[in-house]
Design a protein around this motif. Sequence first.
Motif, short mmCIF file in Angstrom:
data_model
loop_
_atom_site.label_atom_id
_atom_site.label_comp_id
_atom_site.label_asym_id
_atom_site.label_seq_id
_atom_site.Cartn_x
_atom_site.Cartn_y
_atom_site.Cartn_z
N GLU A 107 1.06 -1.23 -0.03
CA GLU A 107 -0.10 0.04 0.00
C GLU A 107 0.80 1.24 0.02
OE1 GLU A 107 -2.50 -0.80 -1.09
OE2 GLU A 107 -3.74 -2.28 0.19
N GLU A 156 -11.32 -4.44 -1.37
CA GLU A 156 -10.01 -4.74 -2.09
C GLU A 156 -10.64 -5.63 -3.36
OE1 GLU A 156 -6.52 -4.13 -1.31
OE2 GLU A 156 -6.53 -4.79 0.74
N ASP A 186 -4.03 -6.23 -5.44
CA ASP A 186 -5.10 -6.07 -4.73
C ASP A 186 -5.85 -7.52 -4.72
OD1 ASP A 186 -5.20 -3.83 -3.33
OD2 ASP A 186 -6.22 -2.59 -4.81
N HIS A 189 -4.37 -9.29 -1.76
CA HIS A 189 -4.87 -8.52 -0.54
C HIS A 189 -6.14 -9.23 -0.31
CE1 HIS A 189 -2.38 -4.78 -1.39
NE2 HIS A 189 -1.63 -5.86 -1.18
FE LIG Z 1 -4.88 -3.21 -1.32
#
Ligand SMILES: [Fe+2]
Length: 274
Positions: A107, A156, A186, A189
């Motif tokens: 991030e 996400e 992402d 994530h």
């Molecule tokens: Fe993210």
Amino acid sequence: MSAEQAARAEPEPEQEQESRHAGVLRFYDLAKRAEWQVRDVPWSELPPIPEGKGSPQRQARRRDVWRSVIMQQLQADVFACEMSAQLLNAAPDPEAKLYYSTMVQDESRHTEAWLKLIGQVGGEGERDPHLDNLAHMFLEADTLEEKVFLMQVFFERLIIPRFRLIARSSRGTVLEDLCNRLAVDDGIHHGAGMAYERVLLEDATPKVKGELVDAANRMLPEFAAHALWRPQARQFIGNLMEARDRERLKTELEHGVRLAGSLGLDVSSVELPY
Ligand SMILES: [Fe+2]
Ligand SMILES: [Fe+2]
């Protein structure tokens, strides 16, 4: 590796028996393999955003549109830095901490890249107020279960089609390159969040699970407002695209609810905001 492949990298059942954290550790390995550097982005080979045609006014207007697109992503990633740092601090399991240490780096790298890109197109612009509201909601959520659920299971995942869309309309630019990188990150994530939420919910009480559904009900209208929000610079395209955006949002939110159901939550009381 695509975002879908990353998100699908779920542990095999026998692996899960090995260790309840095998899923999270798998995403730690994936994150390490997918790691990139801001200097890998073709900053000097490609234009930052699509080059406009037409009158100087028209070109300036197009540039403002792209700038507002980048601003929204920058705002989201600055918030993701704070959120991932919270997750790193709150997660009690060493395996999850290890994974979150990579997410904090991701991030922060995303933020660095957006800052660099927005600097090339005229600097920061108007903030999306709904994104600020979402950020407060996530940062102030009471439990780790709720934070992982809102941020990684929902947010996400919902953001990935947006990167696709931006990439498709900005071929041959740094912006496209960045969106493709961020879609993969992402995806990881989100996948990691699904894996960890499953572990957390093994021990969660029905009360905690019920609170997750309540949190989703508070978050969904704000997410819808965020997805449909248009800054001044994009108002004129906003109206043209609104019907299509609503359709897309509906599909995305329904997918989010199915994911919540797949975590064993009772999603019958989820209210979709349309
Ligand atoms: Fe993210
Ligand atoms: Fe990010």
